[in-house]
Design a protein around this motif. Structure first.
Motif, PDB file in Angstrom:
ATOM      1  N   PHE A 211       4.849   0.208 -16.850  1.00 22.81           N
ATOM      2  CA  PHE A 211       3.610  -0.416 -17.304  1.00 22.81           C
ATOM      3  C   PHE A 211       3.073   0.267 -18.560  1.00 22.81           C
ATOM      4  CE2 PHE A 211       4.088  -1.454 -12.935  1.00 22.81           C
ATOM      5  CZ  PHE A 211       3.456  -2.673 -12.742  1.00 22.81           C
TER       6      PHE A 211
ATOM      7  N   ALA B 193       0.401   3.128 -14.741  1.00 26.84           N
ATOM      8  CA  ALA B 193       0.201   2.743 -13.338  1.00 26.84           C
ATOM      9  C   ALA B 193       0.701   3.809 -12.372  1.00 26.84           C
ATOM     10  CB  ALA B 193       0.863   1.389 -13.042  1.00 26.84           C
TER      11      ALA B 193
ATOM     12  N   HIS C  78      -3.959   9.854  -7.243  1.00 20.15           N
ATOM     13  CA  HIS C  78      -4.236  10.829  -6.199  1.00 20.15           C
ATOM     14  C   HIS C  78      -2.973  11.524  -5.706  1.00 20.15           C
ATOM     15  CE1 HIS C  78      -3.210   7.015  -4.466  1.00 20.15           C
ATOM     16  NE2 HIS C  78      -3.149   7.493  -3.249  1.00 20.15           N
TER      17      HIS C  78
ATOM     18  N   ASP D 217      -7.260   0.804 -10.780  1.00 20.17           N
ATOM     19  CA  ASP D 217      -6.467   0.004 -11.706  1.00 20.17           C
ATOM     20  C   ASP D 217      -5.640  -1.016 -10.911  1.00 20.17           C
ATOM     21  OD1 ASP D 217      -4.753  -1.015 -13.559  1.00 20.17           O
ATOM     22  OD2 ASP D 217      -3.878   0.911 -14.151  1.00 20.17           O
TER      23      ASP D 217
ATOM     24  N   ALA E 138      -3.177  -2.567 -11.676  1.00 24.27           N
ATOM     25  CA  ALA E 138      -1.739  -2.383 -11.904  1.00 24.27           C
ATOM     26  C   ALA E 138      -1.114  -1.510 -10.824  1.00 24.27           C
ATOM     27  CB  ALA E 138      -1.495  -1.764 -13.289  1.00 24.27           C
ATOM     28  N   LEU E 139      -1.923  -0.641 -10.177  1.00 21.90           N
ATOM     29  CA  LEU E 139      -1.367   0.246  -9.146  1.00 21.90           C
ATOM     30  C   LEU E 139      -0.798  -0.571  -7.996  1.00 21.90           C
ATOM     31  CD1 LEU E 139      -4.046   3.088  -8.937  1.00 21.90           C
ATOM     32  CD2 LEU E 139      -1.969   2.970 -10.319  1.00 21.90           C
TER      33      LEU E 139
ATOM     34  N   ARG F 160       0.967  -0.972   3.378  1.00 20.92           N
ATOM     35  CA  ARG F 160       1.226   0.324   2.777  1.00 20.92           C
ATOM     36  C   ARG F 160       0.369   0.506   1.520  1.00 20.92           C
ATOM     37  NH1 ARG F 160       5.553   4.236   2.323  1.00 20.92           N
ATOM     38  NH2 ARG F 160       6.821   3.113   3.820  1.00 20.92           N
TER      39      ARG F 160
ATOM     40  N   GLN G  78      -2.008   3.655   1.435  1.00 20.24           N
ATOM     41  CA  GLN G  78      -1.673   4.773   0.555  1.00 20.24           C
ATOM     42  C   GLN G  78      -2.330   4.689  -0.818  1.00 20.24           C
ATOM     43  OE1 GLN G  78       2.587   5.281   0.604  1.00 20.24           O
ATOM     44  NE2 GLN G  78       2.431   6.276   2.577  1.00 20.24           N
ATOM     45  N   ILE G  79      -2.877   3.531  -1.166  1.00 20.15           N
ATOM     46  CA  ILE G  79      -3.489   3.412  -2.494  1.00 20.15           C
ATOM     47  C   ILE G  79      -4.960   3.028  -2.379  1.00 20.15           C
ATOM     48  CG2 ILE G  79      -3.405   2.233  -4.712  1.00 20.15           C
ATOM     49  CD1 ILE G  79      -0.374   1.965  -4.268  1.00 20.15           C
TER      50      ILE G  79
ATOM     51  N   PRO H  38      -7.238   5.566   0.123  1.00 25.21           N
ATOM     52  CA  PRO H  38      -7.556   6.900  -0.409  1.00 25.21           C
ATOM     53  C   PRO H  38      -8.376   6.842  -1.707  1.00 25.21           C
ATOM     54  CG  PRO H  38      -5.182   6.465  -0.497  1.00 25.21           C
ATOM     55  CD  PRO H  38      -5.791   5.396   0.331  1.00 25.21           C
ATOM     56  N   LEU H  39      -8.106   5.851  -2.558  1.00 29.02           N
ATOM     57  CA  LEU H  39      -8.820   5.812  -3.831  1.00 29.02           C
ATOM     58  C   LEU H  39     -10.253   5.291  -3.684  1.00 29.02           C
ATOM     59  CD1 LEU H  39      -6.036   4.711  -6.334  1.00 29.02           C
ATOM     60  CD2 LEU H  39      -7.035   6.960  -6.011  1.00 29.02           C
TER      61      LEU H  39
END
Lengths: 369, 278
Positions: free
Chosen positions: A97, A101, A105, B175, B177-178, B191, B195-196, B199-200
């Protein structure tokens, strides 16, 4: 610019099956036709750049390939299998990207291990694979850093590593160097080129930077308003553009409007008669455009024996680095802007002095009007 | 040394935060000092209010009840608010703005009115019990009102927006895009969430939960109207001391105890964060 080792297309005996194929793909956003009847076939191991101005549809093509956008018409094939309805996570693609991306964390190790953990690799194998790829990308010692503690170039290396680590056969890159400064961009171009050669994976690379596309690609697919304008090797695109759009998008160009008055003779609107190389698809008598690249425009002696030679008066000179822009007034009074390769002699070009410009007929390219 | 730029900064700060600071000192700072003074019996200095409290079963009962109710209300608010925030985060900005107005709409009604409304919904012959009676065909009278359940429901009803907004802010900061990147790598939506997204968004959850909890500790109207005899919270106890026994020192001491406990919680949370960072 010349990389002959890559232009093996003419020596291929049998065309291998396509790794990726878009067939009649159409995407509509409301009234806006984002992609209009796209047909594109990419061979295994090929490096194809999707080049074009913003809004031309290049990112939409990438999104259709990776499953983020659903085509309103047409199909997508990967290795001959219709994946149009297959969800993104089952397409087995890799992607890099523009803004990396990376998971903020997680440290570098966990970021790269992420796709491997999805694949339930055993811990020891993951450790080995991540260590190997860190070494290959020159990222040893960064395993326990968080992404925000890395420079842009290092972050993108992590992004590429995370993509390479699970060896996807198709790697999509969406302006991966767009957020980096110029020096880093050039360095990363070389790295990406080397990785392409080393992995043998198929790369689909979106960029709006023509230099990047010319330097990296086996083939460039130039996009314009949701359509493919032209697709070909960098050399074909640069030396034999099929349209004014291609001619002006790639490299610097001088474009003259006019008419083809004889098989090999072009008369410009400003009254110049120019010897050209005819094109079968442009009949004599039709309106046309003429392309002359700046590096082919010469400042010649008044008596030079060259078919295309014109006396004109210098009106203005702009030195802009690699080439200079000379505004001239022709004998007929028509005004012209010429770009020509910068050279020490041009520094002495005096305003209101008479000069003779010339170029070879073989250096002209006729374009449809 | 003072440069002209520093002087300008100071003038700017004075103009922007000055009025609010003066206001807060006036309506919070000075009364708080006065309460502190009263809690020690004013001019006739004495610890008796604190001694009374520490030897009072009612005080400890209410203290326990306050924390229990606040924790339950906070947990319920987070559980209800988080999915709403997720939904809001997925909308287009225009739609989201509209839906945020809906989230804020309950604030247009006084909490007193809303609590009365709950007595109509939760009462013995309230909406829920009537509907259930109609459905099963005989009289149902679930004990929904004048207990901890009613208090927690009533509090969460008020508190959910205090969770939604900070959680939404941290969700929007992720973001997009993550998620796309993880999906392309083969991650299942579950998941991606675990995991994203989760936590964020945790900073937002922590911010929302702590403000919800602190607001809960001071609730008065809801336990007074929806709670039973055993659901007295500290604010109700303060009310009892000021209006029934006219013991202002004890009432002030309760306030000071609550403030000290909250302060202690804050210090502990800050220390914990520092330890985790290191």
């Amino acid at each position: 610019m010349v990389h002959m080792e890559k232009s093996s297309t003419d020596t291929d005996m049998v065309a291998p099956p396509d790794r990726l194929r878009l067939q009649d793909v159409m995407v509509r956003y409301g009234d806006f036709l984002a992609l209009d009847n796209i047909n594109l076939a990419i061979r295994p191991g090929e490096f194809v750049s999707l080049l074009g101005p913003s809004g031309s549809g290049k990112s939409t093509i990438l999104n259709v390939i990776n499953g983020a956008a659903h085509p309103d018409g047409g199909r997508v094939f990967i290795d001959g299998r219709d994946v149009t309805a297959v969800p993104a996570r089952e397409r087995g693609l890799g992607m890099v990207f523009q803004n990396y991306a990376l998971l903020p964390h997680m440290n570098v190790f966990d970021n790269i291990a992420f796709p491997l953990r999805i694949r339930h690799w055993p811990a020891e194998r993951i450790r080995q694979a991540v260590t190997d790829i860190l070494h290959r990308m020159g990222l040893e010692g960064f395993a326990h850093r968080k992404p925000r503690e890395l420079s842009g170039g290092q972050q993108q290396r992590v992004g590429i590593a995370r993509c390479l680590v699970y060896s996807p056969s198709i790697i999509l890159m969406d302006e991966p160097l767009g957020a980096l400064d110029k020096n880093m961009r050039e360095q990363m171009q070389d790295e990406i080129k080397a990785l392409h050669r080393a992995t043998g994976a198929t790369f689909v690379y979106v960029t709006h930077d023509q230099e990047e596309a010319l330097n990296l690609s086996d083939r460039i697919c130039l996009m314009n308003r949701g359509r493919i304008e032209q697709i070909g090797t960098p050399q074909e695109m640069y030396f034999t553009p099929v349209s004014e759009f291609t001619a002006t998008f790639l490299g610097e160009s001088n474009i003259l409007a006019g008419r083809l008055v004889a098989e090999n003779l072009f008369r410009s609107e400003c009254g110049l008669s120019i010897h050209v190389v005819g094109r079968p698809d442009i009949p004599v008598g039709s309106h046309a455009k003429l392309l002359v690249r700046p590096e082919h425009v010469m400042c010649v002696a008044p008596a030079a024996d060259i078919p295309n030679r014109f006396a004109c008066i210098v009106e203005n000179v702009n030195f802009v680095g690699g080439f200079i822009r000379v505004a001239v007034r022709g004998q007929g009074g028509g005004r012209l802007q010429f770009k020509t390769r910068a050279h020490n002699d041009y520094a002495s070009l005096q305003i209101d002095s008479e000069i003779h410009l010339g170029w070879l007929a073989s250096d002209t390219v006729l374009l449809p009007a | 040394m003072t440069t002209p730029a520093m002087t300008r900064d100071r003038t700017g700060a004075l103009c922007t935060i000055g009025p609010a600071a003066v206001f807060m000192v006036g309506i919070v700072g000075i009364p708080l000092l006065y309460i502190f003074y009263v809690s020690f019996n004013g001019l006739h200095f004495s610890f008796y209010a604190y001694v009374t409290l520490l030897s009072s079963r009612l005080f400890f009962q209410s203290l326990w009840s306050t924390f229990e109710t606040s924790i339950l209300a906070t947990v319920l608010s987070v559980l209800l608010g988080y999915p709403v925030a997720i939904h809001l985060a997925r909308q287009s900005p225009r739609r989201r703005a509209l839906m945020m107005i809906l989230v804020l709409m309950p604030f247009w009604t006084s909490i007193l009115v809303k609590s009365y409304a709950f007595t109509i919904i939760l009462g013995r012959r309230g909406l829920i019990n009537s509907a259930l009676s109609y459905l099963v065909g005989h009289k149902v009278a679930l004990p929904l009102l004048f207990n901890k359940f009613a208090v927690v429901i009533g509090m969460a009803n008020y508190l959910v927006p205090f969770v939604i907004f900070p959680v939404l802010a941290s969700l929007l900061a992720i973001d997009p895009a993550l998620g796309r990147a993880a999906t392309l790598m083969g991650a299942h939506p579950l998941r991606v969430f675990r995991q994203i997204t989760l936590p964020l968004s945790l900073p937002g959850v922590i911010a929302g939960a702590s403000s919800t909890f602190i607001i809960s500790l001071g609730f008065f109207v809801v336990p007074a109207l929806l709670g039973g005899r055993h659901d007295v919270m500290l604010a109700n106890l303060v009310d009892f001391y000021t209006r029934e026994t006219l013991d202002w020192s004890a009432a002030a001491a309760i306030g000071m105890c609550l403030l000290a406990i909250i302060g202690l919680c804050g210090v502990m949370a800050a220390t914990l964060r520092k330890v985790r960072r290191a």
